[in-house]
Design a protein around this motif. Structure first.
Motif, PDB file in Angstrom:
ATOM      1  N   GLU A 193       0.820  -1.206   0.000  1.00 29.37           N
ATOM      2  CA  GLU A 193       0.000   0.000   0.000  1.00 29.37           C
ATOM      3  C   GLU A 193       0.856   1.260   0.000  1.00 29.37           C
ATOM      4  OE1 GLU A 193      -3.953   1.765   2.280  1.00 29.37           O
ATOM      5  OE2 GLU A 193      -3.014  -0.097   2.981  1.00 29.37           O
ATOM      6  N   ALA A 194       2.002   1.209   0.704  1.00 27.45           N
ATOM      7  CA  ALA A 194       2.869   2.387   0.806  1.00 27.45           C
ATOM      8  C   ALA A 194       3.651   2.651  -0.466  1.00 27.45           C
ATOM      9  CB  ALA A 194       3.840   2.202   1.976  1.00 27.45           C
ATOM     10  N   LEU A 195       4.003   1.602  -1.211  1.00 34.63           N
ATOM     11  CA  LEU A 195       4.951   1.750  -2.315  1.00 34.63           C
ATOM     12  C   LEU A 195       4.353   1.621  -3.711  1.00 34.63           C
ATOM     13  CD1 LEU A 195       7.969  -0.365  -0.979  1.00 34.63           C
ATOM     14  CD2 LEU A 195       7.759   2.126  -1.002  1.00 34.63           C
ATOM     15  N   CYS A 196       3.364   0.768  -3.880  1.00 34.00           N
ATOM     16  CA  CYS A 196       2.995   0.325  -5.225  1.00 34.00           C
ATOM     17  C   CYS A 196       1.956   1.216  -5.891  1.00 34.00           C
ATOM     18  CB  CYS A 196       2.471  -1.115  -5.181  1.00 34.00           C
ATOM     19  SG  CYS A 196       3.710  -2.302  -4.609  1.00 34.00           S
ATOM     20  N   ASP A 197       2.166   1.451  -7.179  1.00 32.62           N
ATOM     21  CA  ASP A 197       1.171   2.140  -7.990  1.00 32.62           C
ATOM     22  C   ASP A 197       0.030   1.197  -8.330  1.00 32.62           C
ATOM     23  OD1 ASP A 197       2.658   4.704  -8.451  1.00 32.62           O
ATOM     24  OD2 ASP A 197       4.102   3.312  -9.314  1.00 32.62           O
ATOM     25  N   ARG A 198       0.379  -0.037  -8.667  1.00 29.44           N
ATOM     26  CA  ARG A 198      -0.618  -1.087  -8.934  1.00 29.44           C
ATOM     27  C   ARG A 198      -0.113  -2.391  -8.345  1.00 29.44           C
ATOM     28  NH1 ARG A 198      -1.650  -2.740 -13.967  1.00 29.44           N
ATOM     29  NH2 ARG A 198       0.369  -2.024 -14.757  1.00 29.44           N
ATOM     30  N   ILE A 199      -1.054  -3.294  -8.079  1.00 31.33           N
ATOM     31  CA  ILE A 199      -0.736  -4.567  -7.442  1.00 31.33           C
ATOM     32  C   ILE A 199      -1.530  -5.674  -8.107  1.00 31.33           C
ATOM     33  CG2 ILE A 199      -0.739  -5.865  -5.262  1.00 31.33           C
ATOM     34  CD1 ILE A 199      -1.048  -3.001  -3.923  1.00 31.33           C
ATOM     35  N   ALA A 200      -0.873  -6.804  -8.355  1.00 31.07           N
ATOM     36  CA  ALA A 200      -1.565  -8.035  -8.755  1.00 31.07           C
ATOM     37  C   ALA A 200      -1.497  -9.000  -7.581  1.00 31.07           C
ATOM     38  CB  ALA A 200      -0.909  -8.653  -9.986  1.00 31.07           C
ATOM     39  N   ILE A 201      -2.633  -9.484  -7.147  1.00 30.01           N
ATOM     40  CA  ILE A 201      -2.675 -10.486  -6.081  1.00 30.01           C
ATOM     41  C   ILE A 201      -2.771 -11.862  -6.728  1.00 30.01           C
ATOM     42  CG2 ILE A 201      -3.941 -11.378  -4.092  1.00 30.01           C
ATOM     43  CD1 ILE A 201      -4.828  -8.559  -3.478  1.00 30.01           C
ATOM     44  N   ILE A 202      -1.793 -12.708  -6.422  1.00 29.56           N
ATOM     45  CA  ILE A 202      -1.741 -14.053  -6.980  1.00 29.56           C
ATOM     46  C   ILE A 202      -2.023 -15.058  -5.869  1.00 29.56           C
ATOM     47  CG2 ILE A 202      -0.243 -15.789  -8.053  1.00 29.56           C
ATOM     48  CD1 ILE A 202       1.216 -13.613  -9.491  1.00 29.56           C
ATOM     49  N   ASP A 203      -2.878 -16.013  -6.159  1.00 30.21           N
ATOM     50  CA  ASP A 203      -3.172 -17.088  -5.207  1.00 30.21           C
ATOM     51  C   ASP A 203      -3.353 -18.381  -5.977  1.00 30.21           C
ATOM     52  OD1 ASP A 203      -3.635 -18.340  -2.823  1.00 30.21           O
ATOM     53  OD2 ASP A 203      -5.720 -17.696  -2.628  1.00 30.21           O
ATOM     54  N   ARG A 204      -2.644 -19.406  -5.547  1.00 30.13           N
ATOM     55  CA  ARG A 204      -2.698 -20.729  -6.181  1.00 30.13           C
ATOM     56  C   ARG A 204      -2.407 -20.648  -7.682  1.00 30.13           C
ATOM     57  NH1 ARG A 204      -6.755 -20.566  -2.274  1.00 30.13           N
ATOM     58  NH2 ARG A 204      -6.505 -22.134  -0.625  1.00 30.13           N
TER      59      ARG A 204
END
Length: 238
Positions: A193-204
């Motif tokens: 949350e502090a650093l990223c412009d965008r995030i992909a959450i990967i699970d399994r």
């Protein structure tokens, strides 16, 4: 400008499928986070994108290059810091930077880099004598010694105390200020949350959500990225 484009990336090991049709794009100059629980496939994405591991299927382009067929050219344009990175205990900070610089056709001046990242006083210090925070500072400098356009950082702050973590966050922001695109693998949602412009959450092995921190918070109908992560994955963070 898109600098990383992944479509339908697949990778399996004897233990099972690590990546199951992963697709994502990373734009020039952003800090792009890859988040998810341990064993989700985050490191495998980085290893495939950086040419350290062969994919089983899908298409992958980094700076317009295929990490498999153009590995030598790509290696000259990216920097990589892996979670399990280590150096010989006896190697000195200056020796490590000089050695890494020799791997590149047009490296940065390792002496200037050492000064820039506050390592000058540690030039003759052995790797084993460095604290966790100083080791991470050295790994950041090593990832930058080739003048990369893209840097992959895998769990850079794992094991660091809060002070060292925040110092490392400053180093990552500094990379972006230099015009470097950063791919940051993390399972710390406060970090993402502090650093990223965008995030992909990967699970399994799958991308289950992607967007800015605010978009993911909205998608998870939550008040924080930590809560959104739990809502989207059903798992607690580390």
């Amino acid at each position: 400008m898109t600098v990383i484009e992944i479509e339908g990336l697949r990778k399996s090991y004897k233990s099972g499928r690590a990546l199951d049709s992963v697709s994502l794009k990373v734009e020039h100059g952003e800090i792009f986070g890859i988040a998810g629980p341990n064993g989700a496939g985050k490191t495998t994405v980085v290893e495939c994108a950086s040419g350290l591991r062969r994919r089983d299927g899908g298409t992958l382009r980094v700076l317009g290059l295929d990490p498999q067929s153009d590995r030598r050219e790509l290696a000259q344009r990216i920097g990589v810091q892996l979670q399990e990175a280590a150096l010989p205990d006896a190697i000195k900070v200056g020796e490590a930077l000089r050695m890494y610089a020799s791997f590149y056709d047009a490296p940065a001046d390792w002496r200037e880099l050492m000064d820039e990242w506050g390592l000058a006083d540690k030039k003759r210090a052995g790797f084993a004598s460095l604290s966790g925070g100083w080791k991470q500072r050295l790994f950041v400098a090593l990832a930058l010694v080739g003048n990369p356009e893209v840097v992959f950082l895998d769990e850079l702050t794992t094991g660091l105390d809060p002070s060292a973590r925040r110092m490392t966050w400053g180093l990552i922001r500094n990379m972006r200020e230099r015009g470097v695109t950063v791919v940051l693998v993390t399972h710390f949602m406060d970090e993402a949350e502090a650093l990223c412009d965008r995030i992909a959450i990967i699970d399994r092995g799958r991308v289950i959500a992607e967007g800015s921190p605010r978009e993911l918070i909205t998608k998870g109908r939550s008040d924080s990225l930590e809560d959104a992560y739990f809502a989207l994955t059903g798992r607690e963070t580390a």
